[in-house]
Design an enzyme around this catalytic site. Structure first.
Site, PDB file in Angstrom:
ATOM      1  N   THR A 185       0.841  -1.190   0.000  1.00 49.18           N
ATOM      2  CA  THR A 185       0.000   0.000   0.000  1.00 49.18           C
ATOM      3  C   THR A 185       0.876   1.239   0.000  1.00 49.18           C
ATOM      4  O   THR A 185       1.884   1.299   0.700  1.00 49.18           O
ATOM      5  CB  THR A 185      -0.943   0.034   1.221  1.00 49.18           C
ATOM      6  OG1 THR A 185      -1.634   1.281   1.188  1.00 49.18           O
ATOM      7  CG2 THR A 185      -0.210  -0.100   2.536  1.00 49.18           C
ATOM      8  N   GLU A 330      -5.233  -2.904   3.657  1.00 47.37           N
ATOM      9  CA  GLU A 330      -5.026  -3.583   4.946  1.00 47.37           C
ATOM     10  C   GLU A 330      -6.237  -4.393   5.389  1.00 47.37           C
ATOM     11  O   GLU A 330      -6.174  -5.122   6.365  1.00 47.37           O
ATOM     12  CB  GLU A 330      -4.703  -2.552   6.043  1.00 47.37           C
ATOM     13  CG  GLU A 330      -3.312  -1.945   5.932  1.00 47.37           C
ATOM     14  CD  GLU A 330      -3.277  -0.678   5.090  1.00 47.37           C
ATOM     15  OE1 GLU A 330      -4.174  -0.506   4.235  1.00 47.37           O
ATOM     16  OE2 GLU A 330      -2.356   0.139   5.281  1.00 47.37           O
ATOM     17  N   LYS A 438      -5.749  11.146  -2.911  1.00 46.69           N
ATOM     18  CA  LYS A 438      -6.160   9.987  -3.697  1.00 46.69           C
ATOM     19  C   LYS A 438      -6.771  10.445  -5.010  1.00 46.69           C
ATOM     20  O   LYS A 438      -7.847  11.020  -5.042  1.00 46.69           O
ATOM     21  CB  LYS A 438      -7.125   9.101  -2.931  1.00 46.69           C
ATOM     22  CG  LYS A 438      -7.080   7.680  -3.480  1.00 46.69           C
ATOM     23  CD  LYS A 438      -7.727   6.678  -2.578  1.00 46.69           C
ATOM     24  CE  LYS A 438      -7.219   5.281  -2.889  1.00 46.69           C
ATOM     25  NZ  LYS A 438      -7.990   4.248  -2.211  1.00 46.69           N
ATOM     26  N   TRP A 443      -2.736   6.611  -4.934  1.00 46.01           N
ATOM     27  CA  TRP A 443      -2.221   7.528  -3.924  1.00 46.01           C
ATOM     28  C   TRP A 443      -1.103   8.423  -4.443  1.00 46.01           C
ATOM     29  O   TRP A 443      -0.241   7.982  -5.192  1.00 46.01           O
ATOM     30  CB  TRP A 443      -1.674   6.757  -2.735  1.00 46.01           C
ATOM     31  CG  TRP A 443      -2.717   6.062  -1.940  1.00 46.01           C
ATOM     32  CD1 TRP A 443      -2.935   4.710  -1.903  1.00 46.01           C
ATOM     33  CD2 TRP A 443      -3.687   6.646  -1.069  1.00 46.01           C
ATOM     34  NE1 TRP A 443      -3.976   4.441  -1.051  1.00 46.01           N
ATOM     35  CE2 TRP A 443      -4.470   5.605  -0.534  1.00 46.01           C
ATOM     36  CE3 TRP A 443      -3.979   7.968  -0.689  1.00 46.01           C
ATOM     37  CZ2 TRP A 443      -5.508   5.826   0.357  1.00 46.01           C
ATOM     38  CZ3 TRP A 443      -5.020   8.186   0.200  1.00 46.01           C
ATOM     39  CH2 TRP A 443      -5.775   7.130   0.713  1.00 46.01           C
TER      40      TRP A 443
HETATM   41  P1  AMP Z   1      -6.262   1.602  -0.447  1.00 43.27           P
HETATM   42  O1  AMP Z   1      -5.487   0.939   0.617  1.00 43.27           O
HETATM   43  O2  AMP Z   1      -5.427   2.161  -1.547  1.00 43.27           O
HETATM   44  O3  AMP Z   1      -7.371   0.729  -0.935  1.00 43.27           O
HETATM   45  O4  AMP Z   1      -6.960   2.884   0.190  1.00 43.27           O
HETATM   46  C1  AMP Z   1      -7.806   2.815   1.304  1.00 43.27           C
HETATM   47  C2  AMP Z   1      -8.345   4.187   1.618  1.00 43.27           C
HETATM   48  O5  AMP Z   1      -9.150   4.649   0.526  1.00 43.27           O
HETATM   49  C3  AMP Z   1      -9.251   4.276   2.809  1.00 43.27           C
HETATM   50  O6  AMP Z   1      -8.519   4.357   4.008  1.00 43.27           O
HETATM   51  C4  AMP Z   1     -10.012   5.559   2.511  1.00 43.27           C
HETATM   52  O7  AMP Z   1      -9.256   6.717   2.830  1.00 43.27           O
HETATM   53  C5  AMP Z   1     -10.185   5.490   1.011  1.00 43.27           C
HETATM   54  N1  AMP Z   1     -11.478   4.882   0.657  1.00 43.27           N
HETATM   55  C6  AMP Z   1     -11.729   3.623   0.261  1.00 43.27           C
HETATM   56  N2  AMP Z   1     -13.038   3.443   0.011  1.00 43.27           N
HETATM   57  C7  AMP Z   1     -13.650   4.615   0.257  1.00 43.27           C
HETATM   58  C8  AMP Z   1     -14.996   5.081   0.190  1.00 43.27           C
HETATM   59  N3  AMP Z   1     -15.994   4.300  -0.202  1.00 43.27           N
HETATM   60  N4  AMP Z   1     -15.228   6.369   0.541  1.00 43.27           N
HETATM   61  C9  AMP Z   1     -14.228   7.187   0.942  1.00 43.27           C
HETATM   62  N5  AMP Z   1     -12.947   6.810   1.018  1.00 43.27           N
HETATM   63  C10 AMP Z   1     -12.656   5.546   0.681  1.00 43.27           C
END
Ligand code: AMP
Length: 538
Positions: A185, A330, A438, A443
């Site tokens: 990540t 995670e 994001k 990211w």
């Molecule tokens: P990743 O590990 O790249 O999948 O990113 C996870 C992060 O994406 C989460 O901690 C949130 O900050 C953001 N995220 C994922 N799903 C959502 C959602 N439905 N609404 C808002 N933020 C989200």
């Protein structure tokens, strides 16, 4: 008798359970992949896919793969990647999916940190690998012929590798807590961190994802993961769809709204999944040509970033149902899903849309809570605190790290997201604690951009923040203080950053200011900056 007095079998929850069940029950179900020529489709069945996955497993065993060793993949969404999803863990190895959008230096770091022993790479992606090939500490690079062209002899051909199998797959000494896969990540500060998924986690995640109140997937469905297979196992859908016998349709490298709608129509897709950026483009096209595409009623799983209410209403107009979900690398990733509970279906339309735009309730086996400095907060829909999560597919530490600050003293994973939870159990993400941006589901590190900007001789200080953006969700904006007398322009800074970062990382705007507001402890007051510039991109 079981050790604790139960009389149940100690059956291991491992990938073989998914593969063998699918082959026995759903062997005839089709798997369709779009090839590098978008008019060409590859078709075969679950029976053939699992057969080839076992062949890959055996071939890796013959190469000398030892249990727990990582095999990296750099591939688009197609049948070859699906074979790797099953074949690598069936060999006893660990499927390490690599995000091909990362900067080359990051790819080098991740491959070497994971100690990938081999890589499997799509032929069309070799231009990403060739410039860094000497820096990758891998034994060999296996090339998958996504274009159908012969593989250059300086690489190992995927098909030649598979052909070394002769039906002598060796059963693995299965342990459900052993690693099945891993994913790095970048959604954390500092270097990318490795999350390692166990067999047990993935099997339980597949079962729970399929539930009607979760992602609702069965053999009545045709499933298209648009979310890349290098993003948290395409949200587990390749495993879930295989286990439940859903027909699988993969878009390959063709992710434009036109190409996706063509695919949905051609294969009559009923479930699809991806980040909001993808759906905004599709909605625009549907609004423009409401009668052009003959698509069945689809359930569109939207996650990775917040699904705007307008998107949910927009697809309702076309008869498609957005299912908003939240998760992280995670959390494997499924944490919460926003469907309307049966006890709420009589509520007003306004209320129901407000719930559907929230990130939703925890799925079975997952616990969520919010916590502020004073402790755990009530589920009143108003108190906001950091979202914490616990469950059988939630990370407790990172690869090669003994400890992480992400775990609370009482064993919950701290997500870095700020949320409220209402009395019905719906989580709403309101902010992010980490200063990360994001953009289109990927990211960008504000800290890395700031450090680079502040290394420019004309920059006194610089803060980079996430600003809401209609298409990408968020885009970086740089707030810069010049050194006395420095002749800086947007163009100078952009040229300066372009040499150091992938193009999509570059800020969309640079604002020159006299000073940057700071907190009492001297850090940039990013909340104030975010507030000031929140409408900068529209
Ligand atoms: P990743 O590990 O790249 O999948 O990113 C996870 C992060 O994406 C989460 O901690 C949130 O900050 C953001 N995220 C994922 N799903 C959502 C959602 N439905 N609404 C808002 N933020 C989200």
């Amino acid at each position: 008798m079981g050790m604790n007095g139960s009389t149940m079998m100690n059956e291991k929850l491992v990938i073989k359970k998914i593969a063998d069940h699918a082959r026995r029950l759903y062997g005839a179900v089709e798997i369709v992949s779009r090839l590098s020529d978008p008019d060409a489709y590859h078709r075969y069945t679950v029976r053939e896919m699992i057969g080839r996955a076992y062949a890959l497993a055996e071939a890796l065993q013959k190469l000398g793969l030892r249990q727990g060793e990582r095999v990296g993949t750099m591939m688009w969404n197609h049948y070859g990647h699906l074979e790797a999803y099953f074949g690598i863990p069936l060999s006893g190895g660990v499927l390490h999916t690599i995000n091909l959008r990362l900067h080359p230096d990051e790819i080098v770091y991740i491959v070497n940190h994971a100690e990938d022993r081999w890589l499997i790479v799509d032929d069309v992606l070799l231009p990403l690998i060739e410039p860094i090939r000497e820096r990758l500490n891998v034994e060999a690079i296996v090339v998958f012929p996504y274009t159908g062209s012969p593989v250059h002899p300086s690489y190992v051909s995927y098909e030649t590798l598979l052909a070394t199998s002769d039906g002598n797959y060796r059963e693995v000494a299965w342990d459900e807590y052993a690693p099945l896969g891993m994913c790095y990540t970048s959604g954390t500060t500092g270097r990318p961190k490795g999350v390692v998924y166990s067999h047990r986690a993935i099997l339980l995640h597949s079962l729970v994802s399929a539930l009607p109140g979760a992602l609702d997937v069965s053999d009545r469905d045709t499933v298209t993961p648009v979310v890349p297979m290098f993003h948290v196992n395409a949200w587990g859908l390749p495993f879930t769809a295989t286990l439940l016998g859903a027909k699988q349709v993969y878009p390959g490298a063709h992710l434009s709204p036109e190409r996706l709608l063509e695919l949905y129509e051609a294969e009559q897709v009923t479930v699809t999944a991806g980040v909001p950026t993808i759906w905004l483009g599709i909605l625009q096209l549907l609004d423009k040509h409401p009668d052009r595409y003959r698509i069945p009623r689809m359930r569109m799983i939207v996650g990775g970033a917040a699904a705007p209410e307008g998107l949910i209403r927009g697809f309702d107009r076309h008869g498609h149902q957005v299912i908003h979900a939240w998760g992280m690398t995670e959390t494997a990733p499924l944490g919460t899903v926003s469907q309307i509970k049966q006890t709420l279906i009589t509520r007003s339309e306004e209320e129901r849309y407000a719930w559907r735009a929230k990130q939703g309730y925890a799925v079975p086996l997952i616990d969520v809570r919010i916590r502020g400095p004073e402790g755990v907060l009530p589920w009143d829909g108003k108190s906001a605190g950091e979202l914490e999560i616990r469950g059988p597919w939630v990370t407790e530490r990172y690869f090669k790290q003994d400890e992480t600050e992400a775990i609370s003293e009482d064993g919950w994973f701290k997500t870095g997201d700020v949320a409220t939870i209402d009395a019905e159990g719906y989580v709403k993400i309101t902010d992010r604690i980490k200063d990360l941006i994001k953009s289109g589901g990927e990211w960008i590190s504000s800290v890395d951009l700031e450090n680079a900007l502040m290394s420019h001789p004309g920059v006194l200080e610089a803060a980079v923040i996430a600003v809401p953006h209609e298409k990408w969700g968020e885009r970086p904006l740089a707030v810069v203080v010049k050194k006395d007398g420095a002749a800086l322009t947007e163009a100078t800074l952009e040229d300066f950053l372009r040499e150091r970062f992938a193009k999509w990382w570059l800020p969309d705007a640079y604002v020159f200011v006299e000073s940057i507001p700071r907190t009492a402890s001297g850090k940039f007051l990013k909340t104030a900056l975010r507030e000031t510039y929140k409408n900068w991109y529209g």
